[in-house]
Motif scaffolding. Structure first.
Motif, short mmCIF file in Angstrom:
data_model
loop_
_atom_site.label_atom_id
_atom_site.label_comp_id
_atom_site.label_asym_id
_atom_site.label_seq_id
_atom_site.Cartn_x
_atom_site.Cartn_y
_atom_site.Cartn_z
N GLY A 157 0.79 -1.22 0.00
CA GLY A 157 0.00 0.00 0.00
C GLY A 157 0.82 1.27 0.00
O GLY A 157 0.27 2.37 -0.10
N GLN A 158 2.13 1.11 0.12
CA GLN A 158 3.01 2.29 0.09
C GLN A 158 3.25 2.72 -1.36
O GLN A 158 3.07 1.95 -2.30
N GLY A 159 3.65 3.94 -1.53
CA GLY A 159 3.98 4.41 -2.87
C GLY A 159 5.12 3.61 -3.47
O GLY A 159 6.06 3.22 -2.77
N ILE A 160 5.05 3.33 -4.77
CA ILE A 160 6.08 2.54 -5.44
C ILE A 160 7.34 3.37 -5.60
O ILE A 160 7.30 4.51 -6.09
N ASP A 161 8.48 2.80 -5.16
CA ASP A 161 9.76 3.47 -5.34
C ASP A 161 10.79 2.43 -5.80
O ASP A 161 10.43 1.30 -6.14
N ALA A 162 12.04 2.79 -5.78
CA ALA A 162 13.09 1.92 -6.31
C ALA A 162 13.25 0.64 -5.49
O ALA A 162 13.84 -0.34 -5.97
N PHE A 163 12.73 0.62 -4.25
CA PHE A 163 12.93 -0.53 -3.38
C PHE A 163 11.66 -1.35 -3.17
O PHE A 163 11.70 -2.42 -2.56
N SER A 164 10.54 -0.87 -3.65
CA SER A 164 9.25 -1.51 -3.36
C SER A 164 9.22 -2.98 -3.76
O SER A 164 8.86 -3.86 -2.96
N GLN A 165 9.58 -3.26 -5.00
CA GLN A 165 9.49 -4.63 -5.50
C GLN A 165 10.45 -5.55 -4.76
O GLN A 165 10.10 -6.68 -4.40
N GLU A 166 11.64 -5.08 -4.50
CA GLU A 166 12.63 -5.90 -3.79
C GLU A 166 12.14 -6.25 -2.38
O GLU A 166 12.29 -7.38 -1.92
N VAL A 167 11.55 -5.27 -1.70
CA VAL A 167 11.04 -5.52 -0.34
C VAL A 167 9.89 -6.52 -0.37
O VAL A 167 9.83 -7.45 0.44
N LEU A 168 8.97 -6.35 -1.32
CA LEU A 168 7.84 -7.27 -1.42
C LEU A 168 8.30 -8.70 -1.71
O LEU A 168 7.82 -9.66 -1.12
N VAL A 169 9.24 -8.84 -2.64
CA VAL A 169 9.72 -10.18 -3.00
C VAL A 169 10.44 -10.82 -1.82
O VAL A 169 10.28 -12.02 -1.56
N SER A 170 11.22 -10.05 -1.08
CA SER A 170 11.92 -10.61 0.07
C SER A 170 10.93 -11.06 1.14
O SER A 170 11.12 -12.10 1.79
N GLN A 171 9.84 -10.31 1.33
CA GLN A 171 8.84 -10.71 2.31
C GLN A 171 8.06 -11.95 1.84
O GLN A 171 7.72 -12.82 2.65
N LEU A 172 7.81 -12.03 0.54
CA LEU A 172 7.18 -13.23 0.00
C LEU A 172 8.06 -14.47 0.23
O LEU A 172 7.56 -15.54 0.56
N GLU A 173 9.35 -14.30 0.05
CA GLU A 173 10.27 -15.42 0.24
C GLU A 173 10.26 -15.90 1.69
O GLU A 173 10.31 -17.10 1.96
N VAL A 174 10.17 -14.97 2.63
CA VAL A 174 10.08 -15.34 4.04
C VAL A 174 8.78 -16.12 4.29
O VAL A 174 8.77 -17.15 4.96
N LEU A 175 7.68 -15.64 3.73
CA LEU A 175 6.40 -16.32 3.89
C LEU A 175 6.46 -17.75 3.35
O LEU A 175 6.00 -18.70 3.99
N LEU A 176 7.05 -17.92 2.17
CA LEU A 176 7.14 -19.25 1.57
C LEU A 176 8.09 -20.16 2.35
O LEU A 176 7.86 -21.37 2.44
N SER A 177 9.12 -19.60 2.95
CA SER A 177 10.04 -20.39 3.77
C SER A 177 9.32 -20.92 5.01
O SER A 177 9.50 -22.08 5.41
N TYR A 178 8.50 -20.08 5.63
CA TYR A 178 7.72 -20.55 6.78
C TYR A 178 6.72 -21.62 6.35
O TYR A 178 6.53 -22.62 7.05
N ALA A 179 6.08 -21.42 5.20
CA ALA A 179 5.12 -22.42 4.72
C ALA A 179 5.81 -23.75 4.48
O ALA A 179 5.28 -24.82 4.82
N ASN A 180 7.01 -23.72 3.92
CA ASN A 180 7.77 -24.94 3.68
C ASN A 180 8.07 -25.65 5.00
O ASN A 180 7.95 -26.87 5.12
N ARG A 181 8.47 -24.89 6.01
CA ARG A 181 8.75 -25.45 7.33
C ARG A 181 7.48 -26.10 7.91
O ARG A 181 7.53 -27.22 8.43
N TYR A 182 6.36 -25.41 7.80
CA TYR A 182 5.13 -25.90 8.40
C TYR A 182 4.60 -27.13 7.68
O TYR A 182 4.01 -28.03 8.30
N TYR A 183 4.78 -27.20 6.35
CA TYR A 183 4.36 -28.40 5.63
C TYR A 183 5.15 -29.62 6.09
O TYR A 183 4.59 -30.70 6.29
N HIS A 184 6.44 -29.46 6.28
CA HIS A 184 7.24 -30.59 6.73
C HIS A 184 6.88 -30.97 8.16
O HIS A 184 6.91 -32.14 8.52
N ARG A 185 6.52 -29.99 8.97
CA ARG A 185 6.00 -30.30 10.30
C ARG A 185 4.72 -31.11 10.19
O ARG A 185 4.51 -32.08 10.93
N GLN A 186 3.86 -30.76 9.25
CA GLN A 186 2.59 -31.46 9.11
C GLN A 186 2.80 -32.93 8.75
O GLN A 186 2.11 -33.81 9.26
#
Length: 304
Positions: A157-186
């Motif tokens: 929701g923040q204004g798009i700047d030179a770092f917006s996409q990089e920050v979003l992708v890095s946060q997505l990667e963290v989310l997917l890493s947690y999901a991977n951990r939780y699936y193996h726990r399951q």
């Protein structure tokens, strides 16, 4: 009478996706995060849709039973589901969502193209899982993911700047890493369900190779269909519980059956290959040598 084919809507952008399901217009052209507690009544016109997007949905407070493999379970706790681009989605009335909460994240593949995650995302098998194989979360895991979804929503929701996409992708990667951990726990904590699946797979594999008649080479899809799970889910489950994926189990069964034929029959190497379902004997020879260190002929000779 042949039923007419269902018409479906092609959703090629995040904006089209939001509009189709009655979500607010996205604040970022390639990504949107939706608070599901504000959208418990999907528009009646939202029919089946073919989406060219990645979707991650964290749904809580669902009422009713969700099919999981061959069994049905009550899930009032969080359910995390993943959809890859190209999957057809259609709403179902089997679960009451009148009190549903949680998050839905949709993003276009173009968001990842410049980053390593664009290639890495294909390695996450859970994007190939069926909805019946969703990830079921503990309360603590829900809280972690709530925070991650909230962070991504804030950043988008923040204004798009030179770092917006990089920050979003890095946060997505963290989310997917947690999901991977939780699936193996399951896979480890849902032992009764998963060990029953493992036992049934082993029985099917043994039964397949017990037949002496020529039959096609067994495939991962064959066993996944027989067990009513997706190929990716079956392989991930087997890898977690046994250290080997489905294809490796199949190869082990093939080699053991090949050894039996080589030692107990007078079939030629080519005939043995055809008996096992190989169309080309040289492929059988390469596989056998890669697994045993010997060619089929050398193995038969060594046992004499």
């Amino acid at each position: 009478m042949k039923q007419p084919a269902k018409e479906f809507t092609l959703l090629a952008s995040v904006s089209e996706f939001a509009r189709h399901f009655g979500f607010p217009p996205p604040t970022h052209p390639l990504l949107t995060v939706v608070d599901l507690s504000q959208h418990r009544n999907p528009p009646p016109t939202a029919g089946p849709a073919y989406r060219e997007l990645y979707i991650i949905a964290l749904k809580k407070n669902l009422k009713g039973q969700i099919q999981y493999g061959r069994g049905a379970y009550d899930f009032n706790a969080g359910v995390l589901a993943f959809y890859a681009p190209g999957q057809l989605c259609e709403a179902t009335d089997s679960v009451d969502i009148s009190e549903m909460s949680g998050w839905l994240l949709a993003f276009h593949p173009d968001l990842l193209h410049k980053y390593p995650l664009g290639k890495k995302i294909a390695s996450y098998g859970f994007f190939s899982y069926q909805i019946s194989e969703a990830l079921h979360l503990s309360e603590r895991e829900e809280l972690v993911l709530d925070g991650l979804f909230g962070n991504i929503r804030y950043e988008s929701g923040q204004g798009i700047d030179a770092f917006s996409q990089e920050v979003l992708v890095s946060q997505l990667e963290v989310l997917l890493s947690y999901a991977n951990r939780y699936y193996h726990r399951q896979f480890l904590t849902r032992r009764p369900a998963e060990h029953d699946l493992l036992s049934r797979f082993e029985e099917l594999l043994a039964a397949y190779f017990a037949h002496s008649n020529e039959q096609p080479l067994p495939t991962v899809q064959h066993f996944a269909d027989a067990l009513h799970v997706s190929p990716a889910y079956l392989s991930d489950m087997l890898r977690t519980l046994t250290g080997q994926n489905t294809q490796q189990h199949i190869h082990y069964g093939l080699i053991e059956k090949a050894k039996q034929l080589l030692l107990s029959t007078s079939l030629s190497i080519n005939e043995t290959a055809f008996q096992l379902g190989f169309e080309y004997p040289q492929y059988f020879t390469r596989l056998f040598k890669s697994k045993t260190g010997l060619t089929p002929a050398a193995f038969r000779l060594s046992a004499q």
